[in-house]
Scaffold this active site. Structure first.
Site, short mmCIF file in Angstrom:
data_model
loop_
_atom_site.label_atom_id
_atom_site.label_comp_id
_atom_site.label_asym_id
_atom_site.label_seq_id
_atom_site.Cartn_x
_atom_site.Cartn_y
_atom_site.Cartn_z
N ASP A 368 -19.09 27.83 -5.23
CA ASP A 368 -19.05 27.58 -3.78
C ASP A 368 -19.30 28.87 -3.01
OD1 ASP A 368 -17.77 26.54 -1.09
OD2 ASP A 368 -17.89 24.77 -2.38
N ASP A 369 -18.86 28.91 -1.79
CA ASP A 369 -19.09 30.02 -0.86
C ASP A 369 -18.67 31.37 -1.47
OD1 ASP A 369 -19.52 31.45 1.43
OD2 ASP A 369 -18.18 30.27 2.69
N ARG A 445 -16.29 29.77 13.55
CA ARG A 445 -16.02 30.36 12.23
C ARG A 445 -16.72 31.71 12.10
NH1 ARG A 445 -17.13 28.64 5.93
NH2 ARG A 445 -15.02 28.97 5.23
N LYS A 478 -24.79 22.20 -3.01
CA LYS A 478 -23.91 21.71 -1.93
C LYS A 478 -24.38 22.40 -0.65
CE LYS A 478 -18.99 21.81 -0.61
NZ LYS A 478 -17.68 22.36 -1.03
N ASP A 480 -23.94 23.07 3.09
CA ASP A 480 -22.81 23.03 4.03
C ASP A 480 -23.25 23.37 5.45
OD1 ASP A 480 -20.16 22.86 4.80
OD2 ASP A 480 -19.42 24.37 3.42
N CYS A 528 -22.62 18.38 3.15
CA CYS A 528 -21.28 18.77 3.53
C CYS A 528 -21.39 19.40 4.92
CB CYS A 528 -20.76 19.80 2.53
SG CYS A 528 -19.15 20.48 2.94
N ASP A 550 -12.79 17.95 4.01
CA ASP A 550 -12.14 19.15 3.48
C ASP A 550 -10.68 18.89 3.16
OD1 ASP A 550 -14.26 20.83 3.38
OD2 ASP A 550 -13.82 21.94 5.21
C1 DGJ Z 1 -16.45 23.95 4.05
C2 DGJ Z 1 -16.57 23.03 2.89
O1 DGJ Z 1 -16.29 21.73 3.24
C3 DGJ Z 1 -15.67 23.53 1.77
O2 DGJ Z 1 -15.65 22.62 0.72
C4 DGJ Z 1 -16.19 24.85 1.34
O3 DGJ Z 1 -17.48 24.72 0.80
C5 DGJ Z 1 -16.21 25.81 2.52
N1 DGJ Z 1 -16.90 25.27 3.65
C6 DGJ Z 1 -16.84 27.12 2.14
O4 DGJ Z 1 -16.99 27.95 3.19
#
Ligand code: DGJ
Length: 730
Positions: A368-369, A445, A478, A480, A528, A550
């Site tokens: 992920d991030d 953010r 993914k 986002d 996402c 989330d």
């Molecule tokens: C929001 C996503 O919904 C989370 O699952 C995760 O990927 C974070 N962003 C990462 O910044």
């Protein structure tokens, strides 16, 4: 043909297997709506329109002294503006002479086989198994030379009608479109409830139900995304409609940007529903000869309540919306690094998590991030899509190889539409972010939004993303999006083009998807937007699945998944088991229950597997094995909501039933426990009444009728515990 035109009465008849939609060309060539609902044999329902002299409802010029013909009273298929219909309009246009009138009359029509498509926008498609016919009706405004083309496609077997609209400027002048609604539906009564799905970040899609009242009720998004706050899906239904009974009409808007749905109950207790791009922030310039294509709305009708309405949407979206072949495939079981490590990792730590998850039965590791640029927190790095080799010391290619060596597939997180001010991309191209010259942009953010209305920004992202996808063995992405849009202004256009930017952003995004997602059919893409902030049909055209929220708390998730299931298929909904106390709510629920809830979608894990006990790992293994056993039932079956979170506070239950009704999975979670409780029963649905069934692990044989009418007695289990019943025909 599912579409006919009856010359004698000038009626258009659109028929699916179970529904009829009728409209007619009236006196003076106006297009009036007659009926939408249960299938009827009658070829012309004009008698429903009873002309009456209505004070203060004016009459078109050509009606001369006939005071009974009024566009303000008669049901319209596409309403005029400024020409005698005082209700909410379908269109608002500023003509070349500055006037704002539009008065459309039927000029021509065309019926053909197949489904229309919309340039630059996602929409449903027909497969080889479908019978789909299309009707195009052109409304022409003589005075302004503006034409509106109404498009209807009828999916006969699937009981679905889609609608879209085009506006053509055939005048010699530039015009400005301030509103264009994709669907207008006038009902001659208003005995309906309005259902929509409202929410917020980490608590999306809560069902809201209110009776219609005089005036306008509306929902909208002005966030540049379909949003957590309102979903572009609404239902109009009988006051007593429920899961099993009552007329209900669904309207699902295939668009990921700003939208508005307005429902007006007028002076004569009639109802108008409008669904389209949000007119707020929208002003589209059409030069002479140009055309504007508005997005699609998908209409469904059920005379048997919400369950059937959901089945109609689930079936059409699974088969006629998702382009990805993954839509029909079993998805890999993912473990995602976000709640396991957030930004605090290096590749060794992640490899340990991956290694420890192999025994659990996990099949894919998703990074992920935090893997790129200078990204140790959400203050910096977005836009710099090069591997951060301080954290991923091996580099991305090698890291993916290490993951693969463990027998796992590799997936990666990206957030391409954004930029951090502390990034090389921003330092090089400050002009690429959405901002208004002379103002400081609003941060969300700590990040800014890239201006996808600019072709060069889209092309840059296409190259960058395709480069990442080719740089390692990536089998899942993914995608986002973690803030909404502000400062919507672009240096790429002139003053008069600024009202186009919200929509041009969406066109830019869909263009990127075409060039990145559709060109990589073997990569599984998951949508996402901070969870479910962009869970809409247009996204499902590209992504076969969406990270639903989330919020991974099992108890909250039941409500979120309940609301989501009204329109979106279960096989599009990603749901993960995480640790307790839960990171969003602090609640502790049994591991089993977290699995039961996550199985109501695409099961995965969002935790640090190195911290699990041997017992918990064994539970994961069991969960995954069960999930795989029931996968086809969950992914392809009919879905039933057995309880309603507003009404049933004690337990929540849901059910998947195979299309042949021979197999079913029932899941129950105890949501509130009292001492010395009455015996509770869960009554299930969708079985064959006279068929006998067994419940796995039990000795008895039960008729479908008994299971549906009398139910299954629930065992005395504790608060937040769960139980599943697998029912099979004998
Ligand atoms: C929001 C996503 O919904 C989370 O699952 C995760 O990927 C974070 N962003 C990462 O910044």
């Amino acid at each position: 043909m599912a579409i006919r035109f009856l010359e004698s009465t000038k009626t258009f008849i659109l028929e699916t297997k179970q529904t009829t939609y009728q409209m007619k060309i009236s006196k003076y060539d106006y297009l009036l709506h007659l009926y939408y609902g249960e299938k009827i044999p009658d070829a012309d329902l004009s008698y429903l329109i009873q002309p009456k002299d209505r004070g203060f409802s004016p009459n078109p010029y050509e009606a001369e002294y006939d005071r009974t013909f009024s566009l303000d009273v008669f049901p319209q298929e596409f309403s005029s503006d400024g020409c005698g219909d005082f209700r909410k309009p379908s269109i608002e246009v500023k003509n070349g002479d500055g006037s704002t009138a539009f008065l459309g009359k039927v000029k021509k029509y065309r019926i053909y086989s197949g489904k229309y498509s919309i340039p630059g926008l996602p929409s449903l498609f027909a497969t080889n198994d479908d019978t789909v016919d299309t009707l195009e009706i052109t409304l022409w405004d003589e005075a302004s030379s503006v034409a509106v083309v109404l498009l209807y496609s009828v999916f006969e077997e699937k009981n679905i009608i889609t609608r879209a609209v085009k506006v053509l400027n055939q005048s010699a002048h530039t015009i400005f479109l301030n509103r264009i609604m994709s669907t207008t539906l006038d009902y001659m009564e208003s005995n309906y409830d309005f259902i929509h799905f409202a929410g917020r970040h980490t608590m999306e899609r809560n069902l809201i139900r209110t009776p219609l009242r005089h005036g306008v009720q509306s929902i909208e998004s002005i966030r540049g995304a379909s949003s957590h706050q309102h979903n572009p899906f609404v239902i109009l239904c009988d006051h007593d409609a429920d899961e099993d009974r009552g007329d209900c009409y669904g309207f699902s808007f295939v668009y990921s940007g700003n939208f508005r749905c307005e429902i007006e109950k007028d002076q004569f207790d009639q109802t108008r529903l409008l669904f389209g791009i949000n007119p707020r922030g929208f002003c589209y310039r059409l030069k002479s000869g140009e055309c504007f294509d508005a997005p699609e709305t998908v209409l469904a009708y059920s005379n048997q309540g919400f369950a059937k309405l959901s089945h109609l949407y689930h079936d059409i979206y699974r088969n006629n919306l998702c382009r990805s072949h993954f839509s029909h495939m079993e998805r890999p079981i993912v473990i995602n690094s976000w709640e396991a490590a957030y930004f605090d990792f290096d590749d060794d730590k992640l490899l340990n998590i991956a290694k420890e998850s192999v025994d659990m039965g996990v099949e894919m590791f998703v990074l992920d991030d935090g893997w790129f640029g200078k990204r140790d927190s959400d203050f910096s790095g977005l836009g710099d899509w090069e591997t951060n080799t301080t954290k991923i010391k091996r580099g991305l290619t090698e890291f993916a190889k290490e993951i693969n060596k463990l027998g796992l597939k590799f997936g990666l997180w990206v957030e391409p539409e954004m930029v951090s001010e502390d990034s090389n991309l921003y330092r090089t191209h400050p002009e690429w972010c959405m901002h208004i010259e002379g103002r400081h942009p609003v941060r969300g953010r700590h990040q800014l939004v890239l201006d996808l209305s600019k072709k060069e920004v889209c092309d840059y992202l296409i190259n960058t993303l395709n480069h990442i996808l080719d740089s390692a063995n990536i089998e899942y992405i993914k995608w986002d999006l973690n803030r909404n849009m502000t400062d919507v202004w672009s240096s790429g256009t002139d003053v008069e083009g600024q009202g186009e930017i919200y929509h041009r952003y969406m066109l830019g995004l869909y263009y990127i998807f075409d060039q990145v997602i559709l060109t990589h059919p073997d990569i599984l893409f998951c949508g996402c937007a901070g969870g479910g902030g962009r869970y809409d049909p247009a996204m499902l055209y590209y992504y076969p699945e969406v990270w639903c929220s989330d919020n991974t708390d099992a108890i909250n998730r039941i409500t979120i998944q309940y609301g989501t299931s009204f329109v979106y298929p279960i096989n599009t909904l990603e749901s993960h088991v995480s640790v307790c106390p839960n990171h969003q709510t602090g609640r502790t629920t049994p591991f089993d229950t977290r699995g039961t809830v996550a199985m109501d979608g695409i099961l995965g894990y969002e935790l640090d597997s190195t911290k699990l006990t041997a017992e918990q790992k064994a539970l994961c293994k069991q969960q995954i094995a069960n999930y795989k056993k029931y996968y086809r039932l969950i992914a392809d079956g009919d879905y039933y909501r057995l309880t309603n979170p507003e009404k049933t506070k004690k337990f929540m239950a849901w059910q998947h039933v195979s299309k042949d009704k021979c197999s079913s999975l029932v899941s129950v979670v105890i949501t509130y426990k009292e001492s010395n409780e009455p015996q509770r029963y869960v009554k299930i649905k969708g079985l064959l009444p006279d068929q006998f069934y067994t419940i796995e692990g039990e000795n008895g044989v039960y008729s479908g009728r008994a299971l549906m009418k009398a139910g299954i007695p629930l065992p005395d289990i504790g608060e937040y515990e769960s139980i599943q019943y697998h029912i099979t025909a004998v």
